[in-house]
Design a protein around this motif. Structure first.
Motif, PDB file in Angstrom:
ATOM      1  N   SER A 125       4.930 -59.968 -20.446  1.00  0.00           N
ATOM      2  CA  SER A 125       5.949 -60.774 -19.779  1.00  0.00           C
ATOM      3  C   SER A 125       6.777 -59.887 -18.870  1.00  0.00           C
ATOM      4  N   ARG A 159      13.527 -62.180 -26.824  1.00  0.00           N
ATOM      5  CA  ARG A 159      12.664 -63.021 -25.994  1.00  0.00           C
ATOM      6  C   ARG A 159      13.495 -64.177 -25.452  1.00  0.00           C
ATOM      7  N   GLN A 161      13.754 -67.156 -21.746  1.00  0.00           N
ATOM      8  CA  GLN A 161      13.067 -67.762 -20.613  1.00  0.00           C
ATOM      9  C   GLN A 161      13.975 -67.737 -19.394  1.00  0.00           C
ATOM     10  N   ASP A 176       8.711 -66.581 -19.003  1.00  0.00           N
ATOM     11  CA  ASP A 176       9.044 -65.825 -20.206  1.00  0.00           C
ATOM     12  C   ASP A 176       9.409 -64.377 -19.861  1.00  0.00           C
ATOM     13  N   THR A 178      11.138 -60.487 -21.716  1.00  0.00           N
ATOM     14  CA  THR A 178      11.511 -59.697 -22.884  1.00  0.00           C
ATOM     15  C   THR A 178      12.576 -58.691 -22.474  1.00  0.00           C
ATOM     16  N   SER A 193       3.625 -62.999 -17.427  1.00  0.00           N
ATOM     17  CA  SER A 193       4.250 -64.317 -17.490  1.00  0.00           C
ATOM     18  C   SER A 193       4.529 -64.846 -16.087  1.00  0.00           C
TER      19      SER A 193
END
Length: 213
Positions: A125, A159, A161, A176, A178, A193
């Motif tokens: 991601s 995590r 969005q 997404d 991180t 992602s």
């Protein structure tokens, strides 16, 4: 195929015919006026006025600025501030040149804020370090705690969005990401992602990112 690729060239083009677009970016909205960066120059336009570069501000609301470029109208928001001028509308394409180490870097607008990113197809991601996440105003209180394995061992991470990620004329929503709880990675990684939701290929040493239909 793995790319760990500062931006040497970024072009917005029309497919199939190559056409370099004006660089038009919305920076701020002030009532019935809006501030833009047009080809590297700041322009404050009132509704109905046209910049020396030929960009017309048709109308403006608290949510968006409606501009006309080469006879075509586009809505720009602070979340998706970059416009592209097209002779015929196909799919937006971004072309990146590698740096001396073969890395591809560029500027992205994440939730309406600018950040430098590096293309990394080995990252699941988009990955931020903690200071960058805070500077972007990401709400980690609502993020999902997790742990990740890094070269220095197991690290705490979060995590979440992202509402939108924009590179050139390409915008992807609900991406997404991180956030690691330290200073790693030093550069924000543009991972799969985002990359998995655009078409990507190498051509004559360039990395091409192309919006999907």
């Amino acid at each position: 195929m793995k790319f760990r690729f500062p931006l040497l060239a970024l072009f917005l083009v029309v497919l199939p015919q190559l056409s370099v677009a004006q660089d038009v970016r919305l920076q701020a909205i002030f009532g019935t006026s809006a501030m833009f960066e047009i080809d590297g120059r700041q322009r404050l336009l009132k509704a109905g006025k046209t910049s020396p570069e030929g960009v017309t501000l048709k109308s403006v609301t608290s949510d968006y600025a409606l501009v006309q470029i080469d006879g075509r109208e586009q809505k720009l928001t602070l979340a998706a501030p970059v416009a592209a001028s097209y002779a015929s509308v196909e799919r937006a394409e971004v072309r990146l040149s590698p740096d001396s180490r073969g890395h591809y870097n560029t500027s992205a607008w994440i939730n309406g804020r600018r950040v430098e990113v590096m293309v990394d197809t080995g990252a699941t991601s988009i990955a931020f370090n903690y200071p960058t996440a805070k500077s972007l105003g990401l709400d980690l209180a609502r993020a999902q705690p997790m742990t990740v394995s890094t070269a220095s061992g197991v690290e705490r991470a979060y995590r979440l969005q992202l509402s939108s990620v924009t590179i050139g004329g390409i915008t992807v929503h609900n991406v997404d990401a991180t956030v690691l709880g330290n200073d790693f990675p030093r550069v924000t990684l543009l991972g799969n992602s985002f990359l998995s939701r655009v078409d990507m290929q190498q051509q004559d040493g360039l990395l091409l990112l192309r919006a999907r239909d």
